[in-house]
Design a protein around this motif. Structure first.
Motif, PDB file in Angstrom:
ATOM      1  N   LYS A  73       0.865  -1.134  -0.014  1.00  0.00           N
ATOM      2  CA  LYS A  73      -0.116  -0.106   0.179  1.00  0.00           C
ATOM      3  C   LYS A  73       0.956   1.250  -0.173  1.00  0.00           C
ATOM      4  N   LYS A 111       0.020  -4.228  -8.351  1.00  0.00           N
ATOM      5  CA  LYS A 111      -0.572  -4.731  -7.100  1.00  0.00           C
ATOM      6  C   LYS A 111      -0.728  -3.793  -6.114  1.00  0.00           C
ATOM      7  N   THR A 112       0.273  -2.917  -6.156  1.00  0.00           N
ATOM      8  CA  THR A 112       0.106  -1.870  -4.875  1.00  0.00           C
ATOM      9  C   THR A 112      -1.339  -1.232  -4.784  1.00  0.00           C
ATOM     10  N   LYS A 113      -1.836  -1.029  -3.570  1.00  0.00           N
ATOM     11  CA  LYS A 113      -3.127  -0.255  -3.450  1.00  0.00           C
ATOM     12  C   LYS A 113      -2.747   1.160  -3.201  1.00  0.00           C
ATOM     13  N   THR A 163      -8.195   4.686  -3.717  1.00  0.00           N
ATOM     14  CA  THR A 163      -9.046   5.257  -2.605  1.00  0.00           C
ATOM     15  C   THR A 163      -8.905   6.435  -1.825  1.00  0.00           C
ATOM     16  N   ASN A 175      -9.828   4.269  -9.522  1.00  0.00           N
ATOM     17  CA  ASN A 175      -9.485   3.027  -8.702  1.00  0.00           C
ATOM     18  C   ASN A 175      -8.581   3.398  -7.529  1.00  0.00           C
ATOM     19  N   TYR A 189      -3.588   5.025  -1.800  1.00  0.00           N
ATOM     20  CA  TYR A 189      -4.826   5.524  -0.955  1.00  0.00           C
ATOM     21  C   TYR A 189      -4.145   7.110  -0.837  1.00  0.00           C
TER      22      TYR A 189
END
Length: 230
Positions: A105, A141-143, A185, A183, A145
């Motif tokens: 993340k 694959k990193t989310k 957050t 996409n 924010y």
């Protein structure tokens, strides 16, 4: 009648000085190359740090740098990548090292120093989108924010270049909220830190810009309750 012409207006990145019927345009000065004095040292430290795909990276300026995220969140894999004084161009310059680590993340909070240095809002927003695009391309694959900017409180009088620019903070926060369509957050920190006058709560700051431990606790609780760390 003359008073109508003795005004200075800021419009589309130009300062228009109107005096007795004449109009003079002066470009607002801003510098994308500014880096804080400790930038090279911090970048070198970050590069030398061991990386893992389980890392949770907090990326930003002094507001991010001001706490021990691993301890605050009881999250050993949390990595602080904040540099005091940094701007969005600095984040872009050092972003590849973060991407190369393929972290789980990345939490981004950047922009208040850009505002203080008169970098246009649209340029800051474009840099946000570049940050997102580069992470998406380099570490799929990193989310991601993205935090909304925190308010400031001018009653402390410590950071005058950061004060009285609330309209820029509000505009950028509105645009940050729209980034959810990419996409990403969005973590809407701003409402959690404002008083009744839409200023940074005095009990959460030491100087109207930076947070004290109580401020970081508000941030931590918001992340935990929102499930952003799961």
């Amino acid at each position: 009648m003359n008073s109508l012409f003795n005004k200075t207006l800021v419009l589309f990145g130009l300062i228009l000085t109107i005096s007795y019927g004449s109009v003079q345009a002066q470009a607002v000065k801003w510098d994308s190359t500014y880096r804080p004095a400790n930038f090279p040292k911090k970048v070198a430290e970050f590069k030398a740090d061991v990386k893992s795909k389980s890392d949770v990276v907090f990326l930003g300026n002094s507001i991010t740098a001001g706490t021990d995220w691993a301890k605050l969140l009881d999250l050993p894999q949390a990595k602080n990548r904040g540099i005091s004084g940094d701007i969005s161009f600095g984040v872009l310059e050092r972003l590849q090292d973060v991407i190369d680590g393929k972290p789980a993340k990345i939490f981004v909070l950047i922009g208040i120093n850009d505002i203080s240095r008169n970098i246009p809002d649209t340029v800051i927003l474009a840099n946000y989108k570049k940050i997102i695009a580069r992470i998406r391309k380099g570490s799929k694959k990193t989310k991601i924010y993205f935090n909304t900017l925190l308010p400031v409180n001018s009653s402390f009088g410590a950071f005058k270049n950061h004060y009285h620019k609330d309209e820029h903070i509000l505009w950028l926060n509105d645009e940050i909220r729209k980034l959810s369509a990419k996409n990403v957050t969005i973590i809407d920190l701003y409402p959690n830190f404002t008083d009744n006058d839409k200023h940074l709560k005095a009990e959460l700051t030491k100087d109207g810009l930076h947070l004290i431990p109580a401020g970081y606790q508000v941030w931590a609780e918001f992340l935990k309750k929102g499930g952003y760390l799961n």
